[in-house]
Design a protein around this motif. Sequence first.
Motif, PDB file in Angstrom:
ATOM      1  N   LYS A  65      -2.935   0.645  -3.879  1.00  0.00           N
ATOM      2  CA  LYS A  65      -2.716  -0.949  -3.409  1.00  0.00           C
ATOM      3  C   LYS A  65      -2.495  -1.876  -4.471  1.00  0.00           C
ATOM      4  CE  LYS A  65      -6.179  -0.625   0.453  1.00  0.00           C
ATOM      5  NZ  LYS A  65      -7.367  -0.997   1.130  1.00  0.00           N
ATOM      6  N   GLU A  67       0.984  -1.081  -0.020  1.00  0.00           N
ATOM      7  CA  GLU A  67       0.096   0.061   0.138  1.00  0.00           C
ATOM      8  C   GLU A  67       0.845   1.232   0.093  1.00  0.00           C
ATOM      9  OE1 GLU A  67      -3.131   2.168   2.986  1.00  0.00           O
ATOM     10  OE2 GLU A  67      -3.319   0.049   2.503  1.00  0.00           O
ATOM     11  N   THR A 114      -4.546   6.515  -2.547  1.00  0.00           N
ATOM     12  CA  THR A 114      -3.956   5.236  -1.835  1.00  0.00           C
ATOM     13  C   THR A 114      -3.772   4.203  -3.181  1.00  0.00           C
ATOM     14  OG1 THR A 114      -4.916   5.610   0.119  1.00  0.00           O
ATOM     15  CG2 THR A 114      -4.194   3.481  -0.572  1.00  0.00           C
ATOM     16  N   ASN A 137       0.773   5.682  -0.289  1.00  0.00           N
ATOM     17  CA  ASN A 137       0.084   6.981  -0.141  1.00  0.00           C
ATOM     18  C   ASN A 137       0.450   8.071  -0.445  1.00  0.00           C
ATOM     19  OD1 ASN A 137      -2.430   5.581   1.408  1.00  0.00           O
ATOM     20  ND2 ASN A 137      -0.520   5.048   2.863  1.00  0.00           N
TER      21      ASN A 137
END
Length: 80
Positions: free
Chosen positions: A49, A21, A47, A23
């Motif tokens: 992923k 992940e 975000t 950010n």
Amino acid sequence: MRFGIENFTIEHVKLKIGEHELNYEIDKSFFEHFGYVDLLDAYFKSTVKLNISDNMMVADIKSVGWMSFDCDRCLASIKF
């Protein structure tokens, strides 16, 4: 925030198999870097992923934020 494209580069070859992940905070300077000059201001939290397997990488990208422009018709500042 001082913009640097290297802050948004994902070195996927260095990531191991599995979920990751990442950010990011994106502002007006990100869009200016790509020549988008009609934008008055912007701020997004994004975000990313990544799910990496032996032969595939799947990216799920979600962003929340706003940007503002001048209306072409009435010239009022509009925030989306």
